[in-house]
Design an enzyme around this catalytic site. Sequence first.
Site, short mmCIF file in Angstrom:
data_model
loop_
_atom_site.label_atom_id
_atom_site.label_comp_id
_atom_site.label_asym_id
_atom_site.label_seq_id
_atom_site.Cartn_x
_atom_site.Cartn_y
_atom_site.Cartn_z
N HIS A 24 -7.44 9.85 -1.58
CA HIS A 24 -6.68 9.81 -0.33
C HIS A 24 -7.41 10.49 0.84
O HIS A 24 -7.39 9.98 1.96
CB HIS A 24 -5.30 10.44 -0.55
N TYR A 28 3.36 9.88 -0.73
CA TYR A 28 4.46 9.29 0.04
C TYR A 28 5.80 9.50 -0.67
O TYR A 28 6.86 9.37 -0.05
CB TYR A 28 4.27 7.78 0.27
N LYS A 41 -2.84 5.99 -4.22
CA LYS A 41 -3.91 6.95 -3.89
C LYS A 41 -3.75 8.27 -4.63
O LYS A 41 -2.62 8.75 -4.81
CB LYS A 41 -3.92 7.21 -2.37
N ASP A 79 0.84 -1.20 0.00
CA ASP A 79 0.00 0.00 0.00
C ASP A 79 0.88 1.25 0.00
O ASP A 79 1.61 1.51 0.95
CB ASP A 79 -0.88 0.00 1.26
#
Length: 274
Positions: A109, A51, A76, A46
């Site tokens: 998200h 990120y 996301k 994930d």
Amino acid sequence: MNLQTTKKLNNGVEIPMLGLGVFRMEGDDTANVVRWAIETGYTHIDTAKVYGNEVQVGEGIRQSGIAREKLFVTTKLWNEDTRQGKIREGFEGSLASLGLDYIDLYLIHWPADGFEKAWEEMSRIYQEGRVRAIGVSNFHPHHLERIAKVSEIVPAVNQFEMHPYLTQQPLREYCGKQGIASESWSPLGGARGNVLADPVLAEIGQAYGKSPAQVILRWNLQSGVVVIPKTTHKERLIQNASIYDFELSKQDIARIDAMNKNQRFGSDPDNFNF
Ligand code: A2P
């Protein structure tokens, strides 16, 4: 149950119940950790555009040599793209960064302004077969109701903060009734939390010869919640996956449920500033 155990989503796609989360994983670590996880038997990774490590996740996948179809990869749509209506751009960017030609699960998200429009566009991407399932993250029931007003496609997943100090029972029940699978982020309380140090978890774990982290992850599985603990340590990757040789009693599940303090370590979806 074992590390390959899946949960069937509302469109028939199977999601592995346990995955590796890579939030706050630095670039250099990420490829190695993803490869170790796959070597340990994890099949579910994930990540998210924000990120900043989708490229390294892709590298780790390729280094592992695993066949693509054996993996379940989530990423996301970031809030900026949601607000600016750049849904295609966000999706194509993630796909290119990961070096994949499809995504297993694509999530909005956060419920940033414009999420209904984002959902409609994601539905088209889904119907084109470029993503196997679509869902949301950090949505309260009132956000989910707004999606239901504009679309017949029910999110396959809602991924939200959940741990013993924020057990999310009302949200889990709501999602269950709607056919939306619940998935927990920061299941161990994250890097800032002190959940793992709670003596109740240590006491429960002692009876089974398991660590507080293992107790929490097992509580997720037995509650039917998909769970994505993060770690950069190989021995913890293995520890977090060694949760199939014991079963928490009903009383212990209830004891963990009763640890709830409605305490968030992340932002409230009704009040976030990013
Ligand atoms: P580390 O990466 O140094 O192992 P989350 O709740 O967001 O999944 O975060 C998990 C946090 O707990 C991370 O900071 C991670 O740190 C740590 N962690 C992960 N697995 C374990 C474990 N089995 N025992 C103790 N700490 C863990």
